[in-house]
Design a protein around this motif. Sequence first.
Motif, PDB file in Angstrom:
ATOM      1  N   ASP A 135      -3.715  -9.967  10.462  1.00  0.00           N
ATOM      2  CA  ASP A 135      -3.278  -9.468   9.154  1.00  0.00           C
ATOM      3  C   ASP A 135      -4.456  -8.797   8.442  1.00  0.00           C
ATOM      4  OD1 ASP A 135      -1.152 -11.007   9.992  1.00  0.00           O
ATOM      5  OD2 ASP A 135      -1.322 -12.488   8.387  1.00  0.00           O
ATOM      6  N   LYS A 136      -5.631  -9.435   8.542  1.00  0.00           N
ATOM      7  CA  LYS A 136      -6.830  -8.909   7.894  1.00  0.00           C
ATOM      8  C   LYS A 136      -7.167  -7.529   8.434  1.00  0.00           C
ATOM      9  CE  LYS A 136     -11.708 -10.041   7.055  1.00  0.00           C
ATOM     10  NZ  LYS A 136     -12.791 -11.029   7.326  1.00  0.00           N
ATOM     11  N   ARG A 137      -7.019  -7.353   9.746  1.00  0.00           N
ATOM     12  CA  ARG A 137      -7.276  -6.038  10.355  1.00  0.00           C
ATOM     13  C   ARG A 137      -6.371  -4.981   9.730  1.00  0.00           C
ATOM     14  NH1 ARG A 137      -6.863  -5.282  16.774  1.00  0.00           N
ATOM     15  NH2 ARG A 137      -9.044  -5.935  16.637  1.00  0.00           N
ATOM     16  N   MET A 138      -5.079  -5.280   9.652  1.00  0.00           N
ATOM     17  CA  MET A 138      -4.147  -4.288   9.122  1.00  0.00           C
ATOM     18  C   MET A 138      -4.382  -4.040   7.634  1.00  0.00           C
ATOM     19  SD  MET A 138      -2.673  -3.160  11.691  1.00  0.00           S
ATOM     20  CE  MET A 138      -1.830  -1.967  10.641  1.00  0.00           C
ATOM     21  N   ARG A 139      -4.723  -5.071   6.896  1.00  0.00           N
ATOM     22  CA  ARG A 139      -5.017  -4.892   5.467  1.00  0.00           C
ATOM     23  C   ARG A 139      -6.231  -3.982   5.289  1.00  0.00           C
ATOM     24  NH1 ARG A 139      -4.125  -6.822   0.558  1.00  0.00           N
ATOM     25  NH2 ARG A 139      -2.515  -8.244   1.315  1.00  0.00           N
ATOM     26  N   ALA A 140      -7.258  -4.170   6.117  1.00  0.00           N
ATOM     27  CA  ALA A 140      -8.460  -3.335   6.012  1.00  0.00           C
ATOM     28  C   ALA A 140      -8.136  -1.878   6.302  1.00  0.00           C
ATOM     29  CB  ALA A 140      -9.520  -3.851   6.978  1.00  0.00           C
ATOM     30  N   ILE A 141      -7.303  -1.640   7.305  1.00  0.00           N
ATOM     31  CA  ILE A 141      -6.942  -0.269   7.667  1.00  0.00           C
ATOM     32  C   ILE A 141      -6.103   0.379   6.571  1.00  0.00           C
ATOM     33  CG2 ILE A 141      -5.582   1.127   9.276  1.00  0.00           C
ATOM     34  CD1 ILE A 141      -6.432  -0.882  11.475  1.00  0.00           C
ATOM     35  N   LEU A 142      -5.108  -0.334   6.082  1.00  0.00           N
ATOM     36  CA  LEU A 142      -4.214   0.237   5.072  1.00  0.00           C
ATOM     37  C   LEU A 142      -4.905   0.423   3.726  1.00  0.00           C
ATOM     38  CD1 LEU A 142      -0.932  -1.711   5.956  1.00  0.00           C
ATOM     39  CD2 LEU A 142      -1.475   0.678   6.467  1.00  0.00           C
ATOM     40  N   SER A 143      -5.804  -0.479   3.393  1.00  0.00           N
ATOM     41  CA  SER A 143      -6.525  -0.312   2.126  1.00  0.00           C
ATOM     42  C   SER A 143      -7.460   0.893   2.196  1.00  0.00           C
ATOM     43  CB  SER A 143      -7.307  -1.579   1.773  1.00  0.00           C
ATOM     44  OG  SER A 143      -8.302  -1.865   2.735  1.00  0.00           O
ATOM     45  N   TYR A 144      -8.055   1.118   3.363  1.00  0.00           N
ATOM     46  CA  TYR A 144      -8.912   2.297   3.522  1.00  0.00           C
ATOM     47  C   TYR A 144      -8.067   3.571   3.457  1.00  0.00           C
ATOM     48  CZ  TYR A 144     -12.642   5.308   5.207  1.00  0.00           C
ATOM     49  OH  TYR A 144     -13.596   6.310   5.314  1.00  0.00           O
ATOM     50  N   LEU A 145      -6.906   3.524   4.083  1.00  0.00           N
ATOM     51  CA  LEU A 145      -5.992   4.666   4.019  1.00  0.00           C
ATOM     52  C   LEU A 145      -5.614   4.966   2.578  1.00  0.00           C
ATOM     53  CD1 LEU A 145      -4.049   6.756   5.250  1.00  0.00           C
ATOM     54  CD2 LEU A 145      -2.413   4.899   5.623  1.00  0.00           C
ATOM     55  N   GLU A 146      -5.317   3.924   1.817  1.00  0.00           N
ATOM     56  CA  GLU A 146      -4.954   4.114   0.409  1.00  0.00           C
ATOM     57  C   GLU A 146      -6.101   4.771  -0.359  1.00  0.00           C
ATOM     58  OE1 GLU A 146      -3.009   1.323  -3.008  1.00  0.00           O
ATOM     59  OE2 GLU A 146      -4.916   0.644  -2.173  1.00  0.00           O
ATOM     60  N   ARG A 147      -7.321   4.331  -0.112  1.00  0.00           N
ATOM     61  CA  ARG A 147      -8.471   4.897  -0.821  1.00  0.00           C
ATOM     62  C   ARG A 147      -8.665   6.366  -0.482  1.00  0.00           C
ATOM     63  NH1 ARG A 147     -14.042   5.397  -0.119  1.00  0.00           N
ATOM     64  NH2 ARG A 147     -14.200   4.103   1.760  1.00  0.00           N
ATOM     65  N   ARG A 148      -8.624   6.701   0.800  1.00  0.00           N
ATOM     66  CA  ARG A 148      -8.835   8.085   1.208  1.00  0.00           C
ATOM     67  C   ARG A 148      -7.692   8.988   0.745  1.00  0.00           C
ATOM     68  NH1 ARG A 148     -12.609  10.477   1.716  1.00  0.00           N
ATOM     69  NH2 ARG A 148     -12.730  11.383   3.814  1.00  0.00           N
ATOM     70  N   PHE A 157       0.807  -1.213   0.000  1.00  0.00           N
ATOM     71  CA  PHE A 157       0.000   0.000   0.000  1.00  0.00           C
ATOM     72  C   PHE A 157       0.852   1.281   0.000  1.00  0.00           C
ATOM     73  CE2 PHE A 157      -2.808  -3.261   1.806  1.00  0.00           C
ATOM     74  CZ  PHE A 157      -3.891  -3.133   0.957  1.00  0.00           C
ATOM     75  N   ASP A 158       2.160   1.113  -0.129  1.00  0.00           N
ATOM     76  CA  ASP A 158       3.096   2.237  -0.199  1.00  0.00           C
ATOM     77  C   ASP A 158       2.877   3.221   0.957  1.00  0.00           C
ATOM     78  OD1 ASP A 158       5.173   3.781  -1.175  1.00  0.00           O
ATOM     79  OD2 ASP A 158       3.890   4.940  -2.526  1.00  0.00           O
ATOM     80  N   VAL A 159       2.940   2.683   2.169  1.00  0.00           N
ATOM     81  CA  VAL A 159       2.756   3.490   3.369  1.00  0.00           C
ATOM     82  C   VAL A 159       4.073   3.540   4.148  1.00  0.00           C
ATOM     83  CG1 VAL A 159       1.584   3.652   5.604  1.00  0.00           C
ATOM     84  CG2 VAL A 159       0.299   2.979   3.559  1.00  0.00           C
ATOM     85  N   PRO A 160       4.701   4.709   4.232  1.00  0.00           N
ATOM     86  CA  PRO A 160       5.921   4.833   5.039  1.00  0.00           C
ATOM     87  C   PRO A 160       5.557   4.873   6.519  1.00  0.00           C
ATOM     88  CG  PRO A 160       5.311   6.958   4.149  1.00  0.00           C
ATOM     89  CD  PRO A 160       4.340   5.967   3.560  1.00  0.00           C
ATOM     90  N   ALA A 161       6.366   4.235   7.344  1.00  0.00           N
ATOM     91  CA  ALA A 161       6.098   4.183   8.778  1.00  0.00           C
ATOM     92  C   ALA A 161       7.373   4.455   9.551  1.00  0.00           C
ATOM     93  CB  ALA A 161       5.532   2.811   9.163  1.00  0.00           C
ATOM     94  N   THR A 162       7.206   4.781  10.813  1.00  0.00           N
ATOM     95  CA  THR A 162       8.341   4.942  11.718  1.00  0.00           C
ATOM     96  C   THR A 162       8.548   3.624  12.456  1.00  0.00           C
ATOM     97  OG1 THR A 162       8.003   7.322  12.015  1.00  0.00           O
ATOM     98  CG2 THR A 162       9.205   6.160  13.748  1.00  0.00           C
ATOM     99  N   TRP A 163       9.693   3.005  12.206  1.00  0.00           N
ATOM    100  CA  TRP A 163      10.027   1.727  12.837  1.00  0.00           C
ATOM    101  C   TRP A 163      11.035   2.003  13.957  1.00  0.00           C
ATOM    102  CZ3 TRP A 163       8.733  -3.466  11.283  1.00  0.00           C
ATOM    103  CH2 TRP A 163       7.866  -3.536  10.177  1.00  0.00           C
ATOM    104  N   ALA A 164      10.612   1.834  15.194  1.00  0.00           N
ATOM    105  CA  ALA A 164      11.503   2.018  16.338  1.00  0.00           C
ATOM    106  C   ALA A 164      12.082   0.656  16.718  1.00  0.00           C
ATOM    107  CB  ALA A 164      10.759   2.635  17.512  1.00  0.00           C
ATOM    108  N   VAL A 165      13.379   0.496  16.501  1.00  0.00           N
ATOM    109  CA  VAL A 165      14.033  -0.810  16.610  1.00  0.00           C
ATOM    110  C   VAL A 165      14.863  -0.901  17.886  1.00  0.00           C
ATOM    111  CG1 VAL A 165      15.653  -2.405  15.492  1.00  0.00           C
ATOM    112  CG2 VAL A 165      14.122  -0.973  14.087  1.00  0.00           C
ATOM    113  N   VAL A 166      14.707  -1.983  18.623  1.00  0.00           N
ATOM    114  CA  VAL A 166      15.575  -2.251  19.775  1.00  0.00           C
ATOM    115  C   VAL A 166      16.985  -2.516  19.255  1.00  0.00           C
ATOM    116  CG1 VAL A 166      16.103  -3.926  21.586  1.00  0.00           C
ATOM    117  CG2 VAL A 166      13.768  -3.096  21.308  1.00  0.00           C
ATOM    118  N   GLY A 167      17.951  -1.772  19.767  1.00  0.00           N
ATOM    119  CA  GLY A 167      19.314  -1.831  19.243  1.00  0.00           C
ATOM    120  C   GLY A 167      19.963  -3.194  19.297  1.00  0.00           C
ATOM    121  N   HIS A 168      19.660  -3.984  20.331  1.00  0.00           N
ATOM    122  CA  HIS A 168      20.288  -5.299  20.464  1.00  0.00           C
ATOM    123  C   HIS A 168      19.990  -6.193  19.271  1.00  0.00           C
ATOM    124  CE1 HIS A 168      21.384  -9.237  22.043  1.00  0.00           C
ATOM    125  NE2 HIS A 168      21.961  -8.657  23.079  1.00  0.00           N
ATOM    126  N   LEU A 169      18.870  -5.977  18.608  1.00  0.00           N
ATOM    127  CA  LEU A 169      18.518  -6.796  17.455  1.00  0.00           C
ATOM    128  C   LEU A 169      19.522  -6.642  16.321  1.00  0.00           C
ATOM    129  CD1 LEU A 169      14.656  -6.175  17.263  1.00  0.00           C
ATOM    130  CD2 LEU A 169      15.860  -8.072  18.353  1.00  0.00           C
TER     131      LEU A 169
END
Length: 313
Positions: free
Chosen positions: A260-273, A40-52
Amino acid sequence: MLSLDAELGWGFHDLERLPIERVESGRRGWTVMLELLEEFDVPATWAVVGHLMLESCDGTHAQHPAPDGWFERERGEWQDRKDLRFGCDLVTALLESDVDHEFASHTFSHVLFGHPETDRELAAAELERSIEIATEWGCSFESFIYPRNAVGHRDVLAEYGVSAYRGWTPNREGARAVFDSMVRDQSLLVDPYIDDYGLVNVPASLFLFGFEGTARTLAESIWTDPMVALARRGIDEAVTHDGTFHMWLHPNNLTTERDDKRMRAILSYLERRRSESDLVVETMADVTRRVRQSRGVDGVSTRLNTEAKASWN
């Protein structure tokens, strides 16, 4: 805006009783979220634990001023669980994504900055180690997300060059969020601002996995997924009003295809709007730059660009 607390096992290593399903879902959820955000081409802020971002360690961390027993699970029952302690492959996938994500910090070992037992020395050590590891990867960060939203030691963040953090907004999860928004018609939008340390506080609007278990199942059987409904409401508000809608989650919240379905529904709605309006999707770095510029302060975006990616590739 969407921010993610990317932590694998470190989000739970200090707990006596582990939420096993979520502990074991961290890698799955990370991969699924990267794929959905690319779709859905949505940029996000990924906060990563450094030890990883370490390839290996002995679990001792002798120079780290953590309290006794802080790394005990890593040295003990998780000694052979490298999949929970390290995530170089996942971080590489994040940095290689075609989407312009922001790389941010979630501390080095998920220390709770807002707890009284976390002193200034420990907070500084967590940031120093995170900066050191990020530098080794050719990365840097300006945004910070507090583990378990326990805000504290903002002066330390400012001292080490952090520009922004995700502030905590009370009553923005679970049944209370549904009631306040749907019944009381309370807005889900937030107004980022510069705090007394010169940091930009980007408050959370909605935790996307705060309405689970039996309550979620019942709501879906007679209505719809409450979190999808709230997310759509927040997105619509961002289209029609002046403000920021800031969703957040952990990758390990995606434990099944239902999630996964929840996130797909949210992101697809975001894409439409987004396609039918002037709605803009930002990262925390983008918001920070915008807020500072509106106050007459220069701001520089820290989104990952081609040059930054090439420096560690």
